[in-house]
Write an enzyme that holds these catalytic residues in place. Structure first.
Site, short mmCIF file in Angstrom:
data_model
loop_
_atom_site.label_atom_id
_atom_site.label_comp_id
_atom_site.label_asym_id
_atom_site.label_seq_id
_atom_site.Cartn_x
_atom_site.Cartn_y
_atom_site.Cartn_z
CE LYS A 195 -3.54 2.57 2.52
NZ LYS A 195 -4.58 2.46 3.61
CE LYS A 248 -6.08 1.76 -0.71
NZ LYS A 248 -6.58 1.97 0.69
C1 PBG Z 1 -7.28 3.22 5.49
C2 PBG Z 1 -7.99 3.06 3.97
C3 PBG Z 1 -7.59 4.01 3.32
C4 PBG Z 1 -8.19 3.37 2.04
C5 PBG Z 1 -8.70 2.22 2.33
N1 PBG Z 1 -8.33 1.95 3.68
C6 PBG Z 1 -7.20 5.41 3.38
C7 PBG Z 1 -5.81 5.70 3.43
O1 PBG Z 1 -4.66 5.20 3.74
O2 PBG Z 1 -5.51 6.95 3.54
C8 PBG Z 1 -8.23 4.24 0.46
C9 PBG Z 1 -9.22 3.76 -0.32
C10 PBG Z 1 -9.50 4.78 -1.45
O3 PBG Z 1 -8.81 5.83 -1.79
O4 PBG Z 1 -10.36 4.22 -2.20
N2 PBG Z 1 -8.43 2.88 6.35
#
Ligand code: PBG
Length: 324
Positions: A195, A248
């Site tokens: 991520k 991601k």
């Molecule tokens: C954290 C989380 C995020 C997203 C999914 N889980 C936000 C982040 O890390 O800032 C982002 C998903 C998206 O942008 O569609 N709980």
């Protein structure tokens, strides 16, 4: 001397030929639909930064979940937007919190729909970070305990799978241990393994009211320049027991998806995140892109790169388009 013997245009001439030689398939089976769930009744709050997406109260969630299931999408991913936040995010693991209630309602109404829950405290903390904060630092090992409690509260409510998105080191092993110890050895973990610290999450943070109140997420999410490190993250999550590994965002990281597909014999998921969705929406609203084609082209590209599963806010529209 390939030309004129070789003419690749021959097999492009008709839709029949094109269908026969198409290399990559996109099916509703590949899709996972994310949902934001809020307290209350009859709530259907439009998310300004994500046109076509809403924060739903449980009564609306079960309707929309039923619709995506009827269109052939096998799974949803739940994000809780709680009414109450605090320093540690304790609302994230209360047994009758918003997500456990949503899980029970969906499993009751649409039992065969796979319910996956996002595990992360950022939507539940006043500071908006994905962990316990002390003196401006995000603590790793202290956060693992929160994730364990959160995973258990979701499993007890009937979640089919949990998906940690926090990027703390060691969380997959910690969650696996906690689930196994409480009799949930059958609940798989889909790890947000690679991520990246991405600007493309910005629309989501409005949806979940989870913007960090100080600093940013670069001390736990990955540097966008790093692919070798991404593979290490994925490898470690697999060693710790991840059943599905995720990359991601998706479109800016197709090379990472591809490398993960080649290196690991595990299902690979990719998250077409909020910013990827909202970019297409905004361009379409301006008349600059054909939304349906942009949606399908990006989803097929993510599949072609090697993702088995795609988490996308377009799940419902794409499933509908795929049915013709
Ligand atoms: C954290 C989380 C995020 C997203 C999914 N889980 C936000 C982040 O890390 O800032 C982002 C998903 C998206 O942008 O569609 N709980």
């Amino acid at each position: 001397m390939p030309f004129p013997q070789d003419r690749l245009r021959r097999l492009r001439a008709t839709e029949g030929f094109r269908r026969m030689v198409r290399e990559t398939r996109l099916s509703p089976d590949n899709l996972i639909a994310p949902f934001f769930v809020v307290e209350g009744r009859d709530e259907r709050q439009p998310i300004g930064s994500m046109p076509g997406q809403w924060r739903l109260s449980v009564d609306h969630l079960i309707k929309d979940a039923g619709e995506v299931y009827a269109l052939g999408v096998p799974a949803i991913l739940l994000f809780g937007v709680p009414a109450r936040k605090d320093e540690t995010g304790s609302e994230a693991w209360t047994p009758d919190g918003i997500v456990p209630r949503a899980i029970r309602a969906v499993k009751d109404r649409v039992p065969d729909l796979v319910v996956i829950t996002d595990l992360c405290v950022d939507e539940y903390t006043t500071h908006g970070h994905c962990g316990i904060v002390q003196d401006g630092r995000i603590l790793n090992d202290e956060t693992l305990e929160c994730l364990q409690k959160m995973a258990l509260s979701h499993a007890r409510a009937g979640a089919d799978m949990v998906a940690p998105s926090d990027m703390m080191d060691g969380r997959v092993a910690a969650i696996r241990r906690a689930l196994d110890a409480e009799g949930f050895s059958q609940v798989p973990i889909m790890a947000y393994a690679a991520k990246f610290a991405s600007c493309f999450y910005a629309p989501f943070r409005e949806a979940a009211a989870s913007s960090p109140q100080f600093g940013d997420r670069q001390s736990y999410q990955m540097d966008s320049a790093n692919i070798r490190e991404a593979l290490r993250e994925i490898e470690l999550d697999i060693q710790e027991g991840a059943d599905i590994v995720m990359v991601k965002p998706a479109l800016p990281y197709l090379d990472v998806i591809h490398a993960a597909r080649r290196a690991f014999d595990r299902p690979v998921a990719a998250y077409q995140v909020s910013g990827e969705y909202s970019m297409i929406k905004a361009a379409a609203q301006n008349g600059w892109l054909d939304e349906r084609r942009a949606m399908l082209e990006t989803l097929v590209s993510i599949r072609r790169a090697g993702a088995d599963l795609i988490l996308t806010y377009y799940a419902k529209e794409a499933a509908r388009a795929l049915h013709g």
